[in-house]
Design a protein around this motif. Structure first.
Motif, PDB file in Angstrom:
ATOM      1  N   MET A 172      33.559  57.357  71.736  1.00 16.12           N
ATOM      2  CA  MET A 172      33.008  58.637  71.301  1.00 16.12           C
ATOM      3  C   MET A 172      33.221  58.867  69.806  1.00 16.12           C
ATOM      4  O   MET A 172      32.387  59.491  69.141  1.00 16.12           O
ATOM      5  CB  MET A 172      33.644  59.775  72.104  1.00 16.12           C
ATOM      6  N   ARG A 173      34.316  58.349  69.296  1.00 14.71           N
ATOM      7  CA  ARG A 173      34.561  58.436  67.857  1.00 14.71           C
ATOM      8  C   ARG A 173      33.445  57.730  67.092  1.00 14.71           C
ATOM      9  O   ARG A 173      32.935  58.244  66.093  1.00 14.71           O
ATOM     10  CB  ARG A 173      35.919  57.793  67.544  1.00 14.71           C
ATOM     11  N   THR A 174      33.065  56.566  67.588  1.00 13.11           N
ATOM     12  CA  THR A 174      31.969  55.819  66.966  1.00 13.11           C
ATOM     13  C   THR A 174      30.660  56.596  67.061  1.00 13.11           C
ATOM     14  O   THR A 174      29.870  56.631  66.108  1.00 13.11           O
ATOM     15  CB  THR A 174      31.819  54.444  67.635  1.00 13.11           C
ATOM     16  N   GLU A 175      30.416  57.233  68.221  1.00 13.69           N
ATOM     17  CA  GLU A 175      29.192  58.013  68.404  1.00 13.69           C
ATOM     18  C   GLU A 175      29.136  59.189  67.422  1.00 13.69           C
ATOM     19  O   GLU A 175      28.083  59.484  66.853  1.00 13.69           O
ATOM     20  CB  GLU A 175      29.112  58.537  69.851  1.00 13.69           C
ATOM     21  N   ILE A 176      30.259  59.859  67.228  1.00 11.90           N
ATOM     22  CA  ILE A 176      30.295  60.999  66.304  1.00 11.90           C
ATOM     23  C   ILE A 176      30.056  60.525  64.871  1.00 11.90           C
ATOM     24  O   ILE A 176      29.327  61.150  64.099  1.00 11.90           O
ATOM     25  CB  ILE A 176      31.625  61.761  66.426  1.00 11.90           C
ATOM     26  N   LYS A 177      30.644  59.384  64.527  1.00 11.17           N
ATOM     27  CA  LYS A 177      30.443  58.808  63.193  1.00 11.17           C
ATOM     28  C   LYS A 177      28.968  58.453  62.985  1.00 11.17           C
ATOM     29  O   LYS A 177      28.382  58.763  61.942  1.00 11.17           O
ATOM     30  CB  LYS A 177      31.308  57.556  63.045  1.00 11.17           C
ATOM     31  N   ARG A 178      28.363  57.824  63.988  1.00 11.16           N
ATOM     32  CA  ARG A 178      26.949  57.445  63.901  1.00 11.16           C
ATOM     33  C   ARG A 178      26.068  58.690  63.784  1.00 11.16           C
ATOM     34  O   ARG A 178      25.115  58.716  63.007  1.00 11.16           O
ATOM     35  CB  ARG A 178      26.568  56.615  65.133  1.00 11.16           C
ATOM     36  N   LEU A 179      26.407  59.706  64.548  1.00 13.45           N
ATOM     37  CA  LEU A 179      25.652  60.955  64.532  1.00 13.45           C
ATOM     38  C   LEU A 179      25.696  61.599  63.146  1.00 13.45           C
ATOM     39  O   LEU A 179      24.673  62.058  62.620  1.00 13.45           O
ATOM     40  CB  LEU A 179      26.236  61.908  65.573  1.00 13.45           C
ATOM     41  N   HIS A 180      26.868  61.612  62.545  1.00  8.15           N
ATOM     42  CA  HIS A 180      27.010  62.202  61.215  1.00  8.15           C
ATOM     43  C   HIS A 180      26.218  61.414  60.176  1.00  8.15           C
ATOM     44  O   HIS A 180      25.558  61.993  59.303  1.00  8.15           O
ATOM     45  CB  HIS A 180      28.494  62.257  60.819  1.00  8.15           C
ATOM     46  N   GLN A 181      26.265  60.094  60.258  1.00  4.20           N
ATOM     47  CA  GLN A 181      25.536  59.268  59.303  1.00  4.20           C
ATOM     48  C   GLN A 181      24.032  59.469  59.428  1.00  4.20           C
ATOM     49  O   GLN A 181      23.306  59.448  58.430  1.00  4.20           O
ATOM     50  CB  GLN A 181      25.894  57.791  59.516  1.00  4.20           C
ATOM     51  N   ARG A 182      23.560  59.688  60.664  1.00  6.64           N
ATOM     52  CA  ARG A 182      22.137  59.851  60.892  1.00  6.64           C
ATOM     53  C   ARG A 182      21.647  61.231  60.469  1.00  6.64           C
ATOM     54  O   ARG A 182      20.586  61.367  59.856  1.00  6.64           O
ATOM     55  CB  ARG A 182      21.835  59.632  62.378  1.00  6.64           C
ATOM     56  N   MET A 183      22.418  62.286  60.792  1.00  5.45           N
ATOM     57  CA  MET A 183      21.938  63.652  60.589  1.00  5.45           C
ATOM     58  C   MET A 183      22.377  64.270  59.272  1.00  5.45           C
ATOM     59  O   MET A 183      21.838  65.298  58.855  1.00  5.45           O
ATOM     60  CB  MET A 183      22.410  64.529  61.749  1.00  5.45           C
TER      61      MET A 183
END
Length: 371
Positions: A172-183
């Motif tokens: 989930m940490r990776t998902e949050i990081k990916r989400l921040h980079q995308r948005m």
């Protein structure tokens, strides 16, 4: 220009000061992590930004607008809670869309927003399920989706991963990081887990007893801690903090570390600052990270100042990609991080390399960094 500004913020409950003058600035699209031990005030600070707690004094501004007295619904923020706070009688789609429905968003627009966040968070196949039918990680994704559809100016996360198991936390940490980079969203995130702080943040604020100890990038916090508390709190394993003496020698300043049943280990201090030179002949706290103390073959060849010394190994801990070895210096147990195939054994004396480029020094009384 700062997008989120917190200046002189104080919060008092009765006669108890919880936040003692916090000053922070975060750029638009930044990821600020508030970190510190339990009771340090990080969740209270987050709640003051959300408007869930009033402030005693100070200012909070978002995009230049002071939000001190605004109701939470008027602040254009979205919050993801530790407990997920999902409606148990609603489906996933209902939970995500409920806030939009209350605000009168048309049905077609709600459906489009649900699909977008469901695709982004990979929960499209869960839209008809109830929260009781979901795993912890799936519930957290739904809670994040509910926040995302609002498209607010600032996202607030209050220890969102603390209820998950270790592997799921990493995922989930990776998902949050990916989400921040995308948005490219502006995020304020609370955790007591310093690994989460280091991996997610563009800026970290370390708190203790309601006082901001240090504010900076992950690299600044990790490599140049402002005091002993930050040095000890950030990093896993923690920084080695050793009792030492600074001495003048023919070759310049050196640090002297006591060894059990052996002469003191003397390490040269390269390019000593004036502030450090003033401590010659005095006691200091010598700080060095485990990865800066390793076997000679594994030492950083780009380091400008490497020194070696023999150390008696007390404990060896294989950890897959690394081997951790425990020795004793300056009256303290010291952790060295070695290569996996270092071939070291407990009870033997072995040569260790000290990367003194990475060393830091603290005043033992004030506990502030000298150099």
């Amino acid at each position: 220009m700062a997008f989120l500004e917190i200046s002189g913020l104080k919060k008092r409950f009765g006669a108890v000061d919880i936040l003692k003058g916090i000053d922070l600035e975060l750029e638009k699209g930044g990821f600020l992590v508030l970190v510190g031990p339990s009771g340090c005030g990080k969740s209270t600070l987050l709640n003051t930004i959300a408007g869930l707690e009033s402030i005693t004094s100070g200012d909070i501004r978002i995009d230049g607008r002071t939000i001190n007295g605004l109701h939470p619904s008027k602040r254009d923020i979205a919050m993801v809670f530790q407990s997920y706070a999902l409606y148990p009688n609603m489906t996933v789609a209902g939970n995500i869309s409920f806030g939009m429905e209350i605000r009168g968003v048309p049905k077609d627009a709600r459906a489009k927003a649900i699909k977008e966040v469901a695709d982004m968070l990979q929960i499209g196949h869960l839209l008809d399920r109830k929260p009781s039918q979901l795993s912890g990680g799936q519930r957290q994704r739904v809670a994040m989706g509910r926040a995302l559809v609002r498209n607010p100016q600032v996202f607030l996360f209050d220890e969102p991963l603390s209820n998950l198991d270790a592997k799921l936390r990493v995922d989930m940490r990776t998902e949050i990081k990916r989400l921040h980079q995308r948005m490219k969203t502006t995020i304020v995130y609370v955790t007591h887990d310093q690994i989460e702080a280091m991996t997610l943040a563009t800026k970290i604020a370390v708190l203790k007893d309601g006082v901001l100890q240090q504010f900076g990038t992950p690299a600044e916090i990790y490599n140049s801690p402002s005091n002993i508390f930050v040095a000890d709190f950030m990093g896993s394993p923690a920084m080695n903090l050793l009792n030492a003496t600074l001495e003048n020698s023919a070759g310049g300043l050196q640090v002297s570390l006591d060894r059990p049943n052996a002469e003191a280990l003397k390490l040269p201090v390269s390019a000593a600052s004036n502030s450090l030179a003033s401590y010659a002949g005095k006691k200091v706290i010598f700080g060095i990270r485990p990865e800066a103390l390793t076997d000679p073959d594994g030492a950083d060849r780009k380091a400008k100042s490497l020194a070696e010394g023999d150390c008696a190994i007390e404990v060896v801990e294989p950890a897959g990609s690394d081997t951790f070895a425990v020795t004793k210096l300056g009256g303290k147990s010291v952790i060295a991080r070695l290569r996996a195939d270092a071939g070291i054994q407990p009870g033997q004396s072995t040569r260790l390399a000290f990367n003194l480029d990475k060393a830091v020094f603290f005043d033992p009384e004030s506990e502030l960094r000298i150099a």
